[in-house]
Enzyme design. Structure first.
Site, PDB file in Angstrom:
ATOM      1  N   LYS A 122     -14.705  47.064  48.831  1.00  0.00           N
ATOM      2  CA  LYS A 122     -14.025  47.159  47.532  1.00  0.00           C
ATOM      3  C   LYS A 122     -12.524  47.370  47.724  1.00  0.00           C
ATOM      4  CE  LYS A 122     -13.886  51.314  45.362  1.00  0.00           C
ATOM      5  NZ  LYS A 122     -12.528  51.706  44.935  1.00  0.00           N
ATOM      6  N   ASN A 123     -12.167  48.267  48.649  1.00  0.00           N
ATOM      7  CA  ASN A 123     -10.753  48.606  48.791  1.00  0.00           C
ATOM      8  C   ASN A 123      -9.933  47.510  49.476  1.00  0.00           C
ATOM      9  OD1 ASN A 123     -11.287  50.931  47.455  1.00  0.00           O
ATOM     10  ND2 ASN A 123     -11.074  52.303  49.228  1.00  0.00           N
TER      11      ASN A 123
ATOM     12  N   ARG B 284      -6.921  53.289  39.125  1.00  0.00           N
ATOM     13  CA  ARG B 284      -5.616  53.495  39.745  1.00  0.00           C
ATOM     14  C   ARG B 284      -5.111  52.235  40.465  1.00  0.00           C
ATOM     15  NH1 ARG B 284      -2.167  57.412  41.641  1.00  0.00           N
ATOM     16  NH2 ARG B 284      -1.413  57.055  43.742  1.00  0.00           N
TER      17      ARG B 284
ATOM     18  N   CYS C 157     -10.250  57.739  39.733  1.00  0.00           N
ATOM     19  CA  CYS C 157     -11.122  58.900  39.963  1.00  0.00           C
ATOM     20  C   CYS C 157     -10.336  60.193  39.796  1.00  0.00           C
ATOM     21  CB  CYS C 157     -11.691  58.842  41.386  1.00  0.00           C
ATOM     22  SG  CYS C 157     -13.212  57.931  41.497  1.00  0.00           S
TER      23      CYS C 157
ATOM     24  N   ARG D 172      -2.638  62.583  42.181  1.00  0.00           N
ATOM     25  CA  ARG D 172      -2.407  61.200  42.588  1.00  0.00           C
ATOM     26  C   ARG D 172      -1.107  60.608  42.034  1.00  0.00           C
ATOM     27  NH1 ARG D 172      -8.141  58.167  42.840  1.00  0.00           N
ATOM     28  NH2 ARG D 172      -7.169  57.163  44.601  1.00  0.00           N
TER      29      ARG D 172
ATOM     30  N   ASP E 280     -13.053  59.350  51.817  1.00  0.00           N
ATOM     31  CA  ASP E 280     -14.097  58.711  51.010  1.00  0.00           C
ATOM     32  C   ASP E 280     -15.505  58.942  51.565  1.00  0.00           C
ATOM     33  OD1 ASP E 280     -12.253  57.830  49.203  1.00  0.00           O
ATOM     34  OD2 ASP E 280     -12.266  55.732  49.825  1.00  0.00           O
TER      35      ASP E 280
ATOM     36  N   ARG F 117     -18.667  51.692  40.128  1.00  0.00           N
ATOM     37  CA  ARG F 117     -17.318  51.210  40.435  1.00  0.00           C
ATOM     38  C   ARG F 117     -17.218  50.754  41.887  1.00  0.00           C
ATOM     39  NH1 ARG F 117     -13.010  55.425  39.686  1.00  0.00           N
ATOM     40  NH2 ARG F 117     -11.922  53.677  40.583  1.00  0.00           N
TER      41      ARG F 117
END
Ligand code: UD1
Length: 417
Positions: free
Chosen positions: A22-23, A92, A116, A121, A304, A396
């Site tokens: 995902k990232n 984000r 999240c 952040r 994570d 997500r």
């Protein structure tokens, strides 16, 4: 609303297939703004965050087509515009459009990002980088506005190796005039993946994956086709699921290098693992030892994976200490694990975990994406039934988590309420 209901105490077995990261995929989708030719992302994970970033691009007139798991992005008709603040606040990573939109239109306005709920952040490092490249940046009324007739390469030192800031600056600098050097850049594998996507578009980026990235600006970028790396956090989550249920499973779709810190910690705990190319057999059927974990930017232990490791350590006899150094408010899952009978004391950025014999099934709430995954795996090992609500957080970032766990033999259902 949906929740996941898990009946614990069942051994897992078989194989689970890991999706693309995902990232990696989120910044790569955004990077296709930089070319007016089509870009194709193969084997993309069909996740809520991916759909949200797609909607952000659609809101500035990109054409996005999803066929099976292949995403085609056509930004030839891209228009200068402001993505809806509702979409941006959802995630984000939406803020990543800032760099490429300035590179393409010379200006951009976007609402301050969401995501999240794991700390304040801030976005100061993103803005510091864009300012160093010559953008004029202002913040007001919940929006960030930036403009630059021409971005100009520069040397940028990041006070912290922020993943998002490194990506935003890379994407802004790839078509800037001259050379940009990002020092103390994030070195995550997803940064390397973004660089290889940008390079296949014609960019000239070296050093991605280290703490110094050099970007030589080019005049234009072309379309490309890319297959992203495997999701190391999804893989790590299933590895933790094997350990917490003291089971033996095969996790297919891993990169040993990317998982080094997770493999090292599980090895220290006594989990045995065997790697065959892209696959890893994880055998947690042994007496596990407590460990101390400190989250750090890559190649340190990933934040994570912190919540999932906490779930695992809750059932390991002895004292373990987890120190979270990346985000200042990332222990919300501890409260939920305590509802399941865990013995955890939080002291600032550290969590002291005294292993208990067994967790007990309870009603708990996913407070963020990884916290939700951690509670699901805790439920796999707990006595009785665990119900995890607010499961939209998990959607997500995990493709079909309950189906994949069911495939391993877990007793798990998703129900609407
Ligand atoms: C990315 C990942 C997320 C992961 C995190 C850290 C994506 C889409 N998300 O998030 O899953 O948990 O990296 O590995 O890739 N910071 C500042 N100023 C800034 C930017 C960040 O102080 O301008 C701080 C943050 O508050 C945080 C730390 O830096 O404490 C790490 O944040 P960052 O690396 O930027 O994380 P994200 O890119 O948001």
């Amino acid at each position: 609303m949906e929740k996941i209901v898990v009946k614990g105490g069942i051994n897992l077995s078989g194989r689970v297939y890991v999706s693309s990261a995902k990232n990696s995929v989120l910044p790569i989708i955004v990077a296709s703004i930089l070319s007016d030719e089509k870009c194709v992302i193969e084997n993309a994970p069909m996740l809520e965050d991916v759909f949200v970033i797609g909607d952000v691009l659609k809101s500035v007139s990109a054409n996005i087509n999803i066929n099976n798991s292949s995403i085609t992005i056509d930004t030839s008709n891209l228009k200068y515009g402001e993505p809806s603040s509702e979409l941006v606040r959802k995630m984000r990573a939406s803020f990543l459009v800032m760099g490429p939109m300035i590179a393409r239109f010379g200006k951009f306005k976007i609402s301050l990002p969401g995501g999240c709920n794991i700390g304040t952040r801030p976005i100061d490092l993103h803005l510091k980088g864009l300012t160093a490249l010559g953008a004029e940046v202002s913040i007001g009324h919940g929006y960030v506005e930036a403009s630059a007739n021409r971005l100009i390469g520069n040397k940028i030192y990041l006070d912290f190796p922020s993943v998002g800031a490194t990506e935003n600056i890379m994407m802004a600098a790839v078509m800037a005039e001259g050379e940009t050097i990002i020092e103390n850049s994030a070195a995550e594998p997803e940064i390397e993946d973004l660089a290889s996507f940008l390079n296949s578009m014609g960019g000239i980026i070296t050093g991605a994956g280290t703490d110094t990235i050099k970007i030589m600006g080019v005049k234009s970028l072309k379309g490309t086709t890319h297959r992203p790396i495997f999701d190391r956090i999804e893989a790590g989550t299933y590895m933790a699921a094997a350990a917490i249920t003291r089971s033996k499973i095969e996790v297919c779709g891993i990169n040993e290098e990317h998982l080094k810190p997770v493999i090292a910690k599980l090895t220290e705990m006594g989990v045995s693992m065997e790697i065959n190319g892209d696959n890893i057999i994880v055998d947690g059927n042994c007496a596990l030892k407590p460990v101390d974990i400190k989250t750090m930017p890559y190649p340190g232990f990933p934040t994570d994976m912190q919540a999932q490791m906490m779930s695992l350590l809750c059932g390991v006899k002895g004292t373990s200490i987890i120190t979270e150094t990346v985000f200042e408010n990332r222990f919300m899952h501890a409260q939920e694990l305590k509802r399941m009978g865990a013995n955890i004391k939080i002291d600032g950025r550290s969590a002291v975990i005294e292993g208990v014999e067994k967790l007990s099934g309870s009603e708990v709430k996913a407070t963020d994406l990884r916290a939700g995954a951690a509670l699901i795996i805790a439920g796999l090992a707990a006595e009785g039934i665990t119900e995890i609500s607010d499961i939209y957080h998990v959607d997500r970032g995990y493709v079909n988590i309950e189906k994949k766990l069911k495939g391993l033999g877990a007793d798990i259902e998703r129900i609407k309420y």
